[in-house]
Design an enzyme around this catalytic site. Structure first.
Site, PDB file in Angstrom:
ATOM      1  N   SER A 100       0.810  -1.207   0.000  1.00 46.92           N
ATOM      2  CA  SER A 100       0.000   0.000   0.000  1.00 46.92           C
ATOM      3  C   SER A 100       0.850   1.267   0.000  1.00 46.92           C
ATOM      4  O   SER A 100       2.002   1.276   0.438  1.00 46.92           O
ATOM      5  CB  SER A 100      -0.929   0.018   1.221  1.00 46.92           C
ATOM      6  OG  SER A 100      -1.922  -0.969   1.122  1.00 46.92           O
ATOM      7  N   GLN A 101       0.233   2.340  -0.462  1.00 47.30           N
ATOM      8  CA  GLN A 101       0.825   3.670  -0.395  1.00 47.30           C
ATOM      9  C   GLN A 101       1.169   3.989   1.064  1.00 47.30           C
ATOM     10  O   GLN A 101       0.362   3.752   1.968  1.00 47.30           O
ATOM     11  CB  GLN A 101      -0.194   4.673  -0.928  1.00 47.30           C
ATOM     12  CG  GLN A 101       0.224   6.119  -0.847  1.00 47.30           C
ATOM     13  CD  GLN A 101      -0.930   7.043  -1.199  1.00 47.30           C
ATOM     14  OE1 GLN A 101      -2.050   6.604  -1.434  1.00 47.30           O
ATOM     15  NE2 GLN A 101      -0.651   8.333  -1.238  1.00 47.30           N
TER      16      GLN A 101
END
EC number: 2.1.1.77
Length: 211
Positions: free
Chosen positions: A61-62
């Site tokens: 994920s970011q």
């Protein structure tokens, strides 16, 4: 990367209900070497504030989303946490620095095995992981103070709120495949009542194995 996270939190403050993330969360982000959770050919992008592929159709994920979900979970040092979707193990590692015990479930065996090796190599000793369908949670270890889901379900899996302790928090993306998803925060009060709040639009890989 940390400055990007701080800036994005300010930009999204109206949606997420806060303009700053917890210093403890930012400190945990700073301590976890994100480059160790991606393939060698992706390491030059490890400190970009963006998701990255980790193989088998999955992503890491970011960093802003990792920080935000951790912050929304409001972890305390004595908490027991359930994570659905170990993936590369990056979110797992960040959360593990803030709680007493973390249980993590991954449905893809290869990802689960790779994450366990990383945890061992980096000495994250309070993580218990297993291979399985996280849609059903981990009932034999419930209740949990925090449940974190790192893949999008089409609806809130009904078993997960049941496995929250009173005062517990569930953070997860809900919606369609890749699009039309919202990040939700569910909170269970001391009487067992659950409230739900939608925070902001997100894009996660879909939960697999969902029934």
């Amino acid at each position: 990367m940390l400055q990007d996270i701080v800036d994005e939190a300010r930009y999204a403050s109206r949606m997420i209900g806060r303009s700053e993330l917890s210093p403890n969360v930012l400190d945990a982000i700073a301590k976890v070497p994100r480059e160790r959770f991606v393939d060698v050919d992706m390491r030059r992008h490890a400190f970009d504030n963006s998701p990255l592929p980790i193989g088998r159709g999955q992503t890491i994920s970011q960093p802003f989303i990792v920080a935000l979900m951790t912050d929304l979970a409001n972890p305390a040092p004595g908490d027991r946490v359930l994570e659905i979707g170990t993936g590369s193990g990056y979110q797992t590692a960040v959360m593990s620095l803030l709680v007493r015990q973390l249980y993590s479930i991954e449905i893809i065996p290869e990802l689960a095995d790779e994450a366990r090796l990383r945890f061992d190599e980096l000495n994250y000793s309070n993580i218990i992981s297993r291979i399985g369908d996280g849609y059903f949670g981990w009932p034999e270890e419930a209740p949990f103070d925090v449940i974190l889901v790192t893949a999008a379900a089409t609806e809130v899996p009904p078993h997960l709120p049941e496995q929250l302790a009173p005062g517990g928090r569930l953070v997860l993306p809900v919606g369609g495949r890749f699009y039309g998803q919202d990040l939700l925060l569910l909170e269970k009060d001391e009487s067992g009542n659950v409230t739900e709040k939608s925070l902001l639009p997100v894009a996660f890989v879909p939960m697999t194995g969902e029934h």
